[in-house]
Design a protein around this motif. Structure first.
Motif, short mmCIF file in Angstrom:
data_model
loop_
_atom_site.label_atom_id
_atom_site.label_comp_id
_atom_site.label_asym_id
_atom_site.label_seq_id
_atom_site.Cartn_x
_atom_site.Cartn_y
_atom_site.Cartn_z
N THR B 195 26.77 51.87 -22.13
CA THR B 195 28.28 52.60 -22.19
C THR B 195 29.70 51.36 -21.58
N PHE B 196 30.65 51.48 -22.16
CA PHE B 196 31.46 50.48 -21.31
C PHE B 196 31.62 49.95 -20.01
N ASN B 197 30.99 51.13 -19.01
CA ASN B 197 31.11 50.89 -18.10
C ASN B 197 29.81 48.92 -17.52
N ALA B 198 28.38 49.45 -17.68
CA ALA B 198 28.07 48.47 -18.35
C ALA B 198 28.05 48.01 -18.62
N LEU B 199 28.88 48.01 -20.16
CA LEU B 199 29.35 45.81 -20.56
C LEU B 199 30.11 45.41 -19.84
N ARG B 200 31.44 46.22 -18.47
CA ARG B 200 32.43 45.56 -17.67
C ARG B 200 31.33 45.59 -16.57
N ALA B 201 30.84 45.78 -16.34
CA ALA B 201 30.09 44.97 -15.19
C ALA B 201 28.76 44.11 -16.27
N ALA B 202 28.54 43.68 -16.27
CA ALA B 202 27.53 42.65 -17.09
C ALA B 202 28.35 41.33 -16.66
N GLU B 203 27.54 40.56 -16.36
CA GLU B 203 28.02 39.24 -15.79
C GLU B 203 27.69 38.31 -17.37
N LEU B 204 28.62 37.30 -18.05
CA LEU B 204 28.42 36.70 -18.99
C LEU B 204 28.79 34.83 -18.47
N THR B 205 27.76 34.23 -19.02
CA THR B 205 27.89 32.73 -19.07
C THR B 205 29.06 32.45 -19.72
N PRO B 206 29.57 31.75 -19.61
CA PRO B 206 30.97 31.49 -20.02
C PRO B 206 30.72 31.06 -21.60
N PHE B 207 29.55 30.91 -22.33
CA PHE B 207 29.31 30.93 -23.04
C PHE B 207 29.37 31.94 -24.20
N TRP B 208 27.90 32.70 -23.48
CA TRP B 208 28.17 34.32 -23.69
C TRP B 208 29.40 34.46 -24.05
N ALA B 209 30.28 34.72 -22.68
CA ALA B 209 31.90 35.58 -23.21
C ALA B 209 32.21 34.86 -24.59
N THR B 210 32.39 33.71 -24.53
CA THR B 210 32.77 33.51 -25.38
C THR B 210 32.62 33.36 -27.64
N ALA B 211 30.99 33.95 -26.81
CA ALA B 211 30.78 34.49 -28.21
C ALA B 211 31.23 35.70 -28.18
N ALA B 212 30.77 36.49 -27.50
CA ALA B 212 31.28 37.71 -27.39
C ALA B 212 32.88 37.96 -28.19
N PHE B 213 33.39 36.69 -27.47
CA PHE B 213 34.82 37.01 -27.61
C PHE B 213 35.31 36.75 -28.98
#
Lengths: 316, 674, 220
Positions: B195-213
């Protein structure tokens, strides 16, 4: 400032610009004639020309659409609007906040698009040629113009011409190298946008070399008069934008009748000087090949960008 | 809580599905699809727009549908951002659908039934994409959207060109979908809850956040048509029936923008300014590429498709600036950029749909798509000519129409650059704004070309008509078409003249997304004025602007009439002493692009054929090709073919060998799980 | 914060210097190039003079005078003579696309400014904000040397680079010690003459000053 005097100032300025614009053109022509060692035409010649054109019967091609007949009025309207926005005599006009410098560039673009469309309306090859060249100059000049204005906007923190003038006029004296760059760039854009030498020759009627004249080849009589008048107002507006950005001294505040004579005198002096300078530039330079125009205008763009960079570096 | 806007939107969505199903009803001459389906669809669109607008001011509503897989129900959510895109979808589709009712008049029953089915499923799936609140439903809706639009694109599947365009579209759409799926996978970080709520809550490291972006940017960018993934767009848009092109260009590309905003700002969060710079660079490239290639086109629909690429670039520029500001902690300026991007999204949807519809009328009534065949249409199609002019002025970013407002806002965002700490970034933003200025002026040139050649001038003899002119040639389009275009043209005017109230709504969305927006006091001051930050900094009043320009023009007209006279003589145009002028001597679309080819020559891949001096039948031809084909697509295609050929070696055609493969796989698995 | 008038003047001259660097980058004609180089020298001398006057650094007067003599008069004169003798006065160079060179130049300028900002904050001098411009002129002159095909413009590029370095020294640290400056000036002068001699040899060998011919010297 009461609203009534504000509006009175607004109307006064708009009418003043419209009426004085052909005079400026006459002055530039006179100066140029002197520089070329010719005997100069009368200062009032543009007025006589306009009057002559207004009295003639209009001749229009069979195929002309309503757009063709509407365009001269739209052009004139756009330029009149521009004359209302630019602080020519006074700042803080009631109408000025309706359009900032970006919108002002938009007004000129609107006028250009209509002129180009009207040129293509008849379907002759020269109309299309003129429209194409006009749009070429337009798309080259517009970014350069915006970057110039951005430099001024960064210095004063505003895109309102009124605020720009007030910030620049009432600061302590300082040399802004960035403004100097922007001023040169602005001058180049002014030459290009107003179809002056070296981009275009306002005096030519040779089909293959003309830009602006090809655009209005099909117009006659009152339509032509309106367009010529609009051209004069455009030159006037451009020069006054230049004054607002680079030489804002002596301008009155709206509603302040006392400083108005001074403002008119300062404006007349500045216009006389700028007109003479324009004539000098035109006398010294030769018209460029059309495809040197991109180089000319990209240099203007470069100067404007450099001005902005220097502003960020030196003042930042 | 199931709020009323959400229920309402759901009802409108279901209504579309119902219309789609009802279109299949057997009946004489497909009467439902022919008479009722499209008007009802337009009504549903209007309702959806109303609910969307309401949702922007209502609290966030959520709903779980008892559908989907066991343990994996569908989640719906309607917040301001979704509401805004629903409004866009509903309002624009209403105009297009009205028009479609007239446009598809001459189709055969069998085709019309199918078109109506796919058309409404397509609309419903786009609404569902916006409403989805979990990755699962989102992907289902996304794929439905891709497939239904694929079928619509290949309506004329008997033409090979259309088939290959559809294939290319499907291919790139799926590449994008894979990237989006992977992005969701990266974001959820192995918790098993999509669910998007879970995705919102997930804490990402900068590396993984950048990968997702990066994955999301690439995936959604493929759908939006940013370079270098734009190749499908100029192929698919001209192939589709015109109302579908209008929907795809006007709305479907915008679902990709929705996806970007949703994922980057909402789901990943913690926007970094480096991402913004990437978006800006891609946006600037896309903008310039789109408009420069548009200037080279003489097929009207292709030209419009390239302009869609350009406008996506402009939206990306706004978005990128916003991300840079947000990344540096300047929320107010970031909100301004986001508002500019979203407002341009809406504006582009309206004027591009309008332009496509105008092109559609020319195609249907005259059978023409090549600009060099058109000419003088303003005299026989005055209504279409008028609406097209409105669209052309709007897309050229001329005041006081809507395209100017969003470009103005983007410029204002760029002018906030002194707020930034970083010297280089600070000087880069105005340069990107200069790209925008260049693109705007080039667009104006392009539409002078389109309008001047197609609608103005003299009538040309068609040399490459798509089909014979429709019965009763010389007519203008019918009532339904006219209403559809009038609706969209009115949209251009209203969005251009009264932006302040729309911006107030957008600002609410930004507050919800970014936790801060543009100071409301400035926006709220009056419906007449558009003040992004403070009145001393910048203001613009389209209404006064228009009023003054109309008043002054009118006054001039009256004065000239009053003091002089209005006599007009008609004559032949000035022929420069050469009396044999024909319509073929007019400016052509290719001639109009000549200075651009000269100035930007190195950017094009030109294949020119010049006749030899003694050629008995001299022909000149020029083809402009997209460099991306040779640099990116063909190498990838060749690689794919190579790999396929290697894998093809496995195919031996003998059953026992296939059994051997299965056996080996089984052994391998057993060893692996041991 | 009011910056003193002298520093404003230096800023203006720095901007002029940068403008000239860009103008040289886009200039096609050799003669104009030399003229611009002389102007650059003049701007340099003027700014050094202003810095000398406002900070009361005696040795800077000398360097200003040295610049004036060397870079405004002597080297341009020598270059003029050189191109007269070599008869390359009307050489019009075809460059690689000027707008693209300009865009690269803008990129370099931004890079130089970004590089200079932290350094400038450390320097305590009056003219520190011009350091970025000095750096940019160095880089631009370097770029000019890369994109030129003829030998004379390359030498002018080299000399312009030295101008930029000199300006950087003045703006960052109020100039180098006089001895160093004298040495550098002498080096430049000698360098110019050596280049001149080389030109004659190159031309004798290849009948042209197009440095593409030098590629033939490579042994295969």
């Amino acid at each position: 400032m009461t609203t009534a005097t504000g509006i009175a100032f607004q109307l006064l300025q708009s009418v003043f610009v419209v009426l004085a614009a052909p005079l400026l053109l006459g002055w530039v022509n006179q100066c140029r004639a002197w520089l070329q060692n010719r005997s100069a035409p009368s200062l009032l010649l543009p007025y006589y020309t306009l009057a002559k054109l207004f009295h003639k019967d209009a001749v229009i091609a069979h195929d002309a659409s309503p757009l063709f007949r509407l365009t001269p009025y739209v052009l004139f309207g756009c330029m009149w609007l521009a004359a209302g926005i630019v602080p020519v005599l006074a700042t803080d006009l009631p109408f000025a906040p309706a359009a900032d410098i970006i919108a002002l560039v938009g007004v000129f673009a609107l006028a250009r698009v209509f002129a180009a469309l009207a040129a293509m309306d008849i379907g002759t090859s020269f109309g299309g040629l003129g429209a194409r060249r006009e749009m070429l100059i337009g798309f080259l000049a517009e970014p350069a113009m915006l970057m110039t204005l951005f430099t001024a906007a960064f210095i004063s923190g505003s895109t309102q011409l009124t605020t720009i003038v007030e910030t620049l006029a009432h600061r302590e004296f300082a040399i802004y190298p960035s403004l100097a760059f922007a001023a040169v760039a602005f001058g180049m854009v002014l030459l290009a946008e107003n179809a002056r030498i070296p981009i275009d020759n306002p005096a030519t009627h040779l089909e293959l070399t003309m830009l602006h004249e090809a655009l209005i080849l099909e117009y006659s009589a009152r339509h032509l008069a309106l367009i010529e008048w609009a051209v004069a107002i455009k030159l006037f507006a451009y020069l006054t934008i230049g004054f607002a950005l680079f030489a804002p001294w002596g301008i009155a505040a709206a509603g302040d009748w006392g400083t108005l004579p001074l403002a008119v005198a300062a404006l007349a002096l500045k216009l006389a000087l700028a007109g003479a300078a324009l004539a000098l530039v035109e006398a010294v330079l030769a018209k460029m090949r059309l495809f040197l125009a991109p180089e000319f205008l990209s240099t203007a763009f470069l100067l404007a960008v450099l001005g902005m960079l220097i502003h960020f570096l030196v003042q930042g | 809580m199931s709020g009323s806007p959400l229920t309402g939107s759901l009802v409108a969505l279901l209504a579309w599905l119902a219309i789609a199903a009802l279109s299949l009803l057997p009946g004489r001459d497909a009467w439902f699809a022919r008479r009722l389906a499209f008007p009802l669809g337009a009504l549903a669109g209007l309702a959806l727009a109303a609910f969307g607008l309401q949702a922007a001011w209502a609290p966030v509503a959520q709903m779980t549908l008892p559908l989907g897989l066991p343990d994996l129900p569908f989640h719906l959510r309607l917040d301001g951002l979704a509401g805004f895109f629903l409004t866009l979808l509903g309002a624009v589709s209403a105009g297009v659908t009205l028009y479609a009712n007239g446009y598809f008049r001459d189709e055969t029953s069998a085709r019309l039934t199918l078109i109506s089915l796919q058309y409404h499923v397509f609309l419903a799936s786009m609404a569902l994409v916006v409403l989805a609140d979990d990755a699962y439903l989102f992907m289902v809706a996304w794929e439905t959207m891709a497939l239904s639009s694929y079928f619509l694109v290949t309506t004329d599947h008997r033409l090979p060109a259309v088939r290959s365009a559809g294939f290319l579209y499907l291919l790139i759409a799926h590449l994008g979908a894979i990237a989006i799926l992977l992005s969701f996978g990266v974001m959820h970080g192995g918790q098993g809850d999509y669910t998007f709520n879970a995705l919102r809550a997930a804490e990402l490291t900068p590396f993984w956040a950048t990968a997702a972006f990066l994955l999301a940017f690439f995936g959604f960018g493929a759908k939006a048509g940013m370079i270098p993934l734009h190749a499908w767009l100029p192929e698919a848009h001209p192939a589709a029936p015109t109302p579908v092109s209008a929907l795809m260009s006007g709305i479907m590309l915008k679902t990709a923008i929705y996806g970007m905003v949703r994922v980057i700002y909402d789901l990943i969060g913690g926007v970094r300014w480096e991402w913004g710079l990437l978006v800006l660079a891609v946006g600037a490239g896309t903008t310039l590429f789109g408009v420069l290639y548009a200037l080279m086109q003489h097929d009207l629909k292709r030209l419009l498709a390239y302009h869609s690429v350009e406008n996506i670039g402009i939206i990306l520029l706004g978005l990128g600036m916003s991300m840079v500001f947000v990344g540096f902690g300047q929320t107010a300026a970031g909100a301004l950029g986001l508002i500019a991007a979203l407002y341009h999204t809406l504006n582009h949807a309206v004027f591009k749909a309008l332009l496509f519809l105008g092109a559609g009328s020319i195609l249907r009534l005259r059978g023409l798509r090549d600009l060099n065949d058109m000419g003088g249409l303003i005299r026989t199609m005055p209504n279409t000519a008028f609406y097209f002019l409105v669209g052309a002025l709007a897309i050229s970013a001329l005041p006081p129409l809507n395209g100017f407002v969003s470009e103005w806002l983007t410029f204002q965002t760029a002018l906030q650059a002194p707020l930034l700490e970083h010297g280089v970034v600070r000087s880069l933003l105005p340069l990107f704004a200069a790209t925008l200025a260049l693109a705007g002026a080039l667009t104006a040139m392009c539409f002078v070309k389109v309008y001047g050649i197609a609608f103005l001038g003299q009538v040309r003899a068609p040399r490459h008509p798509v089909h014979a002119p429709a019965a009763g040639a010389g007519r203008d389009c019918g009532g339904a078409e006219r209403m559809g275009m009038a609706w969209l043209a009115a949209g251009c005017a209203v969005l251009g003249l009264f932006p302040a109230s729309f911006l107030l709504t957008l600002n609410r969305i930004c507050v919800a997304l970014l936790g801060g927006g543009v100071p409301e006091s400035a926006l709220e001051s009056s419906w007449l004025w558009l003040v992004p930050t403070s009145a001393a900094q910048a203001s613009y009043s389209p209404v006064i602007f228009l009023a003054v320009i109309v008043a002054v023009t009118w006054l001039t007209f009256l004065l000239v009439r009053r003091f002089y006279h209005g006599r007009v003589r008609y004559s032949h145009p000035w022929d420069c002493g050469y009396p044999e002028q024909t319509a073929r001597m007019q400016e052509t679309a290719d001639a109009f692009g000549q200075p651009i080819r000269h100035v930007f020559g190195p950017l094009y891949l030109m294949k020119r054929h010049l006749p030899a001096p003694d050629d008995p039948a001299p022909r000149y031809s020029l083809r402009i090709e997209d460099r991306h084909w040779y640099l990116l697509y063909l190498p990838v295609a060749r690689l794919a073919e190579f790999v396929s050929a290697k894998i093809g070696l496995l195919q031996r055609g003998r059953i026992s060998i296939y059994l051997l493969y299965s056996f080996l796989t089984l052994i391998g698995l057993l060893v692996f799980v041991r | 914060m009011a910056t003193p008038f002298s520093s404003q003047l230096v800023n203006l001259l720095a901007a002029f210097l940068l403008l000239l660097a860009f103008a040289m980058l886009s200039q096609r004609r050799v003669l104009t190039l030399i003229k611009m180089f002389a102007w650059q020298g003049a701007a340099l001398a003027a700014s050094t003079l202003i810095v000398a006057y406002s900070t009361d650094q005696k040795h800077l007067y000398f360097s200003a005078a040295l610049t004036l003599v060397l870079k405004v008069a002597l080297i341009p004169w020598a270059l003029h003579r050189l191109i007269d003798r070599l008869n390359v006065r009307w050489d019009v160079e075809t460059l690689i696309n000027i707008p693209i060179t300009m865009l690269i130049g803008i990129g370099l300028a931004i890079f130089a400014f970004a590089l200079a900002t932290p350094i400038a904050q450390m320097a305590g001098t009056l003219t520190r904000s011009t350091l970025g411009i000095a750096l940019a002129s160095v880089l631009l002159a370097f770029l000019m040397m890369i994109v030129r095909r003829k030998a004379v413009p390359q030498v002018i590029g080299f000399l312009a680079m030295e101008n930029g370095l000199f300006f950087a020294a003045t703006s960052a640290t109020y100039g180098m010690p006089l001895v160093v400056e004298l040495g550098v000036a002498l080096d430049v002068l000698v360098g110019t003459f050596i280049f001149g001699i080389f030109f004659f040899h190159i031309r004798e060998q290849f009948d042209s000053l197009d440095i593409r011919h030098m590629e033939k010297l490579k042994e295969d």
